[in-house]
Design a protein around this motif. Structure first.
Motif, short mmCIF file in Angstrom:
data_model
loop_
_atom_site.label_atom_id
_atom_site.label_comp_id
_atom_site.label_asym_id
_atom_site.label_seq_id
_atom_site.Cartn_x
_atom_site.Cartn_y
_atom_site.Cartn_z
N LEU A 94 0.83 -1.21 0.00
CA LEU A 94 0.00 0.00 0.00
C LEU A 94 0.87 1.26 0.00
CD1 LEU A 94 -3.13 0.68 0.34
CD2 LEU A 94 -2.49 1.35 2.64
N CYS A 217 -17.77 -2.38 1.07
CA CYS A 217 -16.33 -2.20 1.27
C CYS A 217 -16.05 -2.26 2.77
CB CYS A 217 -15.88 -0.87 0.70
SG CYS A 217 -14.16 -0.47 1.08
N ARG A 218 -15.04 -3.05 3.14
CA ARG A 218 -14.68 -3.17 4.56
C ARG A 218 -13.32 -2.55 4.83
NH1 ARG A 218 -19.34 -3.45 5.27
NH2 ARG A 218 -20.57 -5.33 5.05
N GLY A 219 -12.75 -1.91 3.84
CA GLY A 219 -11.49 -1.19 4.08
C GLY A 219 -10.26 -2.07 4.16
N TRP A 220 -10.21 -3.17 3.36
CA TRP A 220 -9.02 -4.03 3.40
C TRP A 220 -7.89 -3.44 2.55
CZ3 TRP A 220 -9.89 -6.81 7.38
CH2 TRP A 220 -11.11 -7.46 7.60
N ARG A 221 -8.19 -2.50 1.65
CA ARG A 221 -7.20 -1.71 0.88
C ARG A 221 -6.45 -2.51 -0.17
NH1 ARG A 221 -6.48 -1.94 5.82
NH2 ARG A 221 -4.35 -2.68 5.96
N PHE A 234 -7.90 5.33 -0.97
CA PHE A 234 -8.48 4.97 0.33
C PHE A 234 -8.86 6.24 1.06
CE2 PHE A 234 -8.14 3.70 4.85
CZ PHE A 234 -9.09 2.72 4.84
N THR A 238 -13.59 7.94 5.98
CA THR A 238 -14.68 6.96 5.98
C THR A 238 -14.16 5.54 6.10
OG1 THR A 238 -14.67 6.75 3.59
CG2 THR A 238 -16.09 8.44 4.51
N GLY A 239 -12.87 5.32 5.79
CA GLY A 239 -12.33 3.97 5.83
C GLY A 239 -12.78 3.11 4.67
N LYS A 240 -13.11 3.75 3.54
CA LYS A 240 -13.59 2.99 2.37
C LYS A 240 -12.79 3.40 1.14
CE LYS A 240 -17.34 1.42 4.56
NZ LYS A 240 -18.28 0.34 4.44
N GLY B 34 -20.74 2.30 7.71
CA GLY B 34 -19.76 2.48 8.77
C GLY B 34 -19.00 1.21 9.12
N TRP B 35 -19.33 0.12 8.44
CA TRP B 35 -18.76 -1.19 8.78
C TRP B 35 -17.41 -1.34 8.08
CZ3 TRP B 35 -22.23 -4.75 11.38
CH2 TRP B 35 -21.61 -5.95 11.74
N THR B 36 -16.35 -0.95 8.73
CA THR B 36 -15.05 -0.95 8.09
C THR B 36 -13.94 -1.06 9.14
OG1 THR B 36 -13.45 0.58 7.07
CG2 THR B 36 -15.41 1.55 7.99
N THR B 37 -12.76 -1.42 8.67
CA THR B 37 -11.59 -1.47 9.55
C THR B 37 -11.13 -0.06 9.91
OG1 THR B 37 -10.15 -1.45 7.65
CG2 THR B 37 -10.77 -3.58 8.49
N ARG B 38 -11.50 0.91 9.09
CA ARG B 38 -11.01 2.29 9.22
C ARG B 38 -9.49 2.30 9.42
NH1 ARG B 38 -11.99 7.29 10.67
NH2 ARG B 38 -11.18 7.17 12.76
N SER B 39 -8.84 1.65 8.51
CA SER B 39 -7.38 1.49 8.59
C SER B 39 -6.67 2.83 8.59
CB SER B 39 -6.91 0.67 7.40
OG SER B 39 -5.54 0.86 7.19
N GLN B 41 -3.35 2.76 7.82
CA GLN B 41 -2.08 2.41 7.18
C GLN B 41 -1.61 3.50 6.22
OE1 GLN B 41 -1.98 -1.37 5.13
NE2 GLN B 41 0.20 -1.20 4.70
N HIS B 208 -15.22 -5.19 12.26
CA HIS B 208 -14.60 -5.75 11.06
C HIS B 208 -14.22 -7.21 11.27
CE1 HIS B 208 -10.72 -4.64 13.10
NE2 HIS B 208 -10.27 -5.69 12.46
N THR B 211 -16.67 -9.72 9.79
CA THR B 211 -16.77 -9.86 8.34
C THR B 211 -15.43 -10.26 7.74
OG1 THR B 211 -16.52 -7.48 8.23
CG2 THR B 211 -18.73 -8.36 7.95
#
Lengths: 553, 257
Positions: A94, A217-221, A234, A238-240, B34-39, B41, B208, B211
């Protein structure tokens, strides 16, 4: 054969002046939000240059796109399914924010709030939009090497130069330069979609637009790093993941994307391509990367072929889309004239935004050397001797094979000379056209498409609702009232329902019609469309109720 | 058994589990966006690349260990001839390793979260509460393992005689908490902190974990989807809201970007 339709774009790089209007209007439309400050769904790069994000083309670093295994199968370069799940806790490929740039704004407020008799001159310092701290020295931005600014230091990092072993002179006045506007490629074989663990990214079956389902989307990137063009971003708030949507709400209403609409040089073309979905995987997996350009062309189907048309009907492609595919400027530029080329086919994603390589750097150099830059003999000779621009363009568009680039540039050069003859009162020299394998009539047709094509010739976009043809849709709500969308069915997307804008309403006749219609049957009681409102008639709801004894006006 | 014990070992676990399940269902239905890791990185990668896998792998080992120790009855392991002595050595060594990975990873994650400025600014108040309630049971659990199993009396503390039957009785809706007051303090605190964490789980970014993309390896690479009305351009009504009303702004969907 499984026929699918794809909305594709071609950009004529010869006409790009690097004004960034496309980038700015795109940003205003899509990414002027918190968390999206650093995103440019559309950006314009100066080439040679490092691009945005920094050296995005260096796939040895970023591992974007597909790799061909020894068995001849395709696997994302960043790893297969299980390898990806193993890397889910931290994505090693990333890019960090600094690889794009740290977005900043200025303390404009300080200019206004400075005390009247302040001894010091008020200054608007740059402030990071990420940390909120002043950035006293900005060291990188989205277009840091614009117009080759600072290129003496950074140009050597250009991955295309490195890959082609090209040594470009860094003296500004001696180098060649052109602009490369980039959006999402909406690939036929998108790695971002393949890499999404949640299945949130998808290719829309009707028009091939690649989208991110924001709810899934769960934000795995993984999409961000797997896209070789680095066109998925990214959103850190919002983390999406977010990406270029090809302005699908506009396309659905028959309008071109905002970058195309506002392009000052009118260099963008939009249209439908038909392709064989069954052969995508096979074409993307050919062994020699230089075969990818012809392989990708072989996946595209001739919309005039009766068999293709029959198969398209069988596979549910609407009649209006087949018609649009036949009228498509994209098909003409890719197949009929063979001047458009894909960007980095070696990533094996089968990109769907193609480019006409720029002839101007060559012409400029010929002219600078004191020769006639519009004489076809001189131009064609120059093309075969100027290896550096040719090889650089081949590194961008054909995985290093200079022949398609040369053919494209020779045709552009021939068109230039041929049309000069015609403009000077000549009949058009068939020899010039013949030298590049075309007829004079074909050259004139190509000239029309490249030089004087009007709005409707550049953007051939069928609407989502074929029952509401393009143009009629612009009449908006009033027409859908007329043709009966009020039967409880979902409202057809039309120009006036999209962001409340209307084109015909800008004319006095349209306004009068709208006012009459609104008076007799207001579709949104109590609301006023300020775009429609001429300021001359009373609009209830715009102002608080007036005192009962007085007149409203 | 006192009223406080009933509260702690019967009422509180049920309240916590109810919040966990009902909260997850509610959040799933109402807040997909709102369902996210909110990474974070994007802001900081160097520490995360080590700390995050350490923490997550350690935590998964911790979950597996808790399943083995709490859900599988002792009679089953006895039945297959797995002696208590062997179990104790295995559980303690694997558990200590898992605790080490988790704690080291967590320290790294906390370090970057509160030292790296951009990450700290991306931290919400909810995140801070979550971090406190996540750190507590991990530290208490580590303490409980160290104090009783590693440095305690020989043979350690056999929680499979007390805690495990109690937890299974809770999960099978036949609560029997008589043994709980006799459990060492470290374990009792760990359990309470754990149920606190369950209670807030659905309301934090920890969702997270629910899921995990297990279906990914079996899916074809390229996903096609037909256009849906919901993902199509929102039929936003034209016009502006009248000045004297306070209706919520409609349209402006967040989908599909």
């Amino acid at each position: 054969m499984k026929v699918m339709a794809q909305i594709a774009m071609v950009m004529n790089l010869d006409k790009c002046i690097g004004c960034h209007t496309c980038s700015v209007t795109c940003k205003q439309a899509w990414t002027n939000r918190t968390g999206a400050e650093y995103m440019w769904f559309n950006n314009v790069e100066t080439r040679p240059g490092v691009g945005y994000p920094h050296t995005w083309e260096d796939q040895d670093t970023w591992h974007g796109g597909w790799a061909r295994t020894k068995k001849g199968r395709l696997k994302p370069r960043s790893g297969g399914r299980l390898a990806r799940l193993a890397k889910i806790f931290a994505n090693p490929d990333l890019p960090e924010l600094v690889d794009y740039y740290e977005p900043w704004s200025y303390e404009y407020d300080k200019l206004l709030s400075a005390p009247k008799d302040s001894a010091a001159f008020p200054v608007a310092r740059p402030v990071s939009q990420i940390t909120g701290k002043p950035m006293d020295k900005i060291t990188w931005g989205p277009n840091w090497d614009d117009d080759l600014g600072g290129s003496t230091e950074t140009m050597s990092q250009d991955p295309v130069l490195a890959q082609m072993n090209l040594d470009v002179r860094t003296e500004i006045e001696q180098t060649f330069m052109f602009y490369l506007p980039r959006i999402c490629e909406h690939c036929l074989n998108p790695t971002c979609v393949a890499a999404c663990p949640s299945g949130a990214m998808y290719k829309r079956a009707e028009d091939g637009i690649v989208l991110v389902d924001q709810d899934r989307c769960r934000g795995w990137r993984m999409c961000v790093s797997s896209c070789p063009y680095k066109k998925v971003y990214f959103n850190h708030t919002t983390g999406k993941a977010e990406k270029c949507t090809l302005c699908y709400p506009r396309l659905e209403a028959g309008q071109p994307t905002i970058c195309s609409e506002t392009c000052v040089g009118r260099l963008r073309y939009l249209g439908v391509l038909l392709y064989d979905a069954d052969r995508v995987g096979e074409a993307a997996a050919v062994e020699d990367p230089q075969d990818l350009y012809p392989a990708q062309r072989s996946v595209l189907l001739d919309p005039y072929d009766p068999q293709v048309v029959a198969a398209a009907r069988r596979d549910g492609v609407p009649e209006s889309w087949i018609q649009a595919a036949q009228d498509s400027p994209i098909w003409a530029l890719i197949d009929t004239y063979e001047v458009a080329l894909p960007l980095h086919p070696e990533y094996r994603t089968l990109p769907m935004v193609w480019y006409i390589p720029p002839l101007s750097p060559v012409v400029d150099q010929v002219t600078a050397s004191g020769n006639d830059g519009e004489d076809h003999k001189i131009l064609l000779t120059a093309l075969s001797t100027m290896r550096i621009p040719l090889e650089y363009l081949a590194g961008l568009f054909t995985a290093g094979d200079t022949r398609p680039v040369e053919r494209s540039l020779r045709r552009l050069a021939a068109m230039r000379s041929y049309m000069r003859d015609v403009n000077l009162g000549g009949a058009g020299d068939e020899d010039i056209a013949g030298a590049v394998g075309m007829s004079g009539a074909q050259v004139e047709d190509m000239y029309r498409l490249l030089a004087i094509a009007k709005y409707d010739d550049r953007y051939v976009i069928p609407t989502t609702h074929p029952e509401t043809p393009r143009g009629i849709a612009a009449l908006g709500q009033d027409v859908s009232d007329l043709i009966g969308a009020g039967d409880g069915s979902p409202e057809a997307c039309s120009v006036s329902t999209f962001h409340g804008q209307s084109t015909l309403r800008m004319t006095s006749r349209g306004r009068a019609a709208a006012a009459a219609s609104a008076a007799s049957q207001p579709s949104t009681p109590g609301r006023v469309n300020l775009l429609d409102w001429g300021g001359d008639e009373h609009a209830s709801g715009l102002f608080p109720p007036a005192p009962s004894e007085g007149s409203d006006r | 058994m006192s009223a406080l014990d009933t509260l702690l070992w019967v009422a509180f676990p049920y309240a916590s589990l109810t919040l966990l399940v009902a909260g997850l269902v509610w959040r799933w239905r109402s807040d997909q966006f709102g369902w996210t890791t909110r990474s974070s990185q994007l802001h900081e990668k160097a520490i995360l690349r080590l700390a995050s896998p350490l923490f997550h792998v350690g935590f998964l080992m911790v979950i597996a260990g808790h399943f083995l120790g709490l859900i599988i009855p002792k009679t089953w392991t006895d039945a297959v001839g797995f002696r208590e002595q062997a179990y104790h050595v295995l559980a303690t060594s694997a558990g200590s390793l898992a605790a080490l990975l988790t704690v080291v990873g967590l320290v790294g994650l906390l370090w970057r979260r509160f030292i790296t400025q951009s990450v700290r600014l991306a931290t919400t108040r909810r995140d801070k509460v979550m971090y406190v309630l996540l750190t507590l049971p991990i530290l208490l659990g580590t303490w409980a393992t160290l104090s009783t199993q590693l440095f305690g009396q020989p043979g350690g503390y056999d929680y499979r005689e007390t805690i495990s039957p109690w937890l299974r009785s809770i999960l099978t809706f036949t609560p029997q908490a008589e043994a709980m007051p006799t459990v060492p303090l470290a374990f009792r605190l760990h359990i309470i902190a754990g149920f606190l964490l369950f209670a807030i789980w659905p309301f934090t970014r920890l969702v997270h974990a629910v899921t995990i993309p297990v279906q990914y390896p079996t899916r074809p690479y390229i996903v096609y989807r037909a256009r849906q009305a919901s993902v199509s351009a929102a039929p936003t009504r034209r016009g502006w809201a009248p000045v004297d009303t306070t209706t919520a702004h409609e349209g402006a969907g967040s989908r599909g970007a």
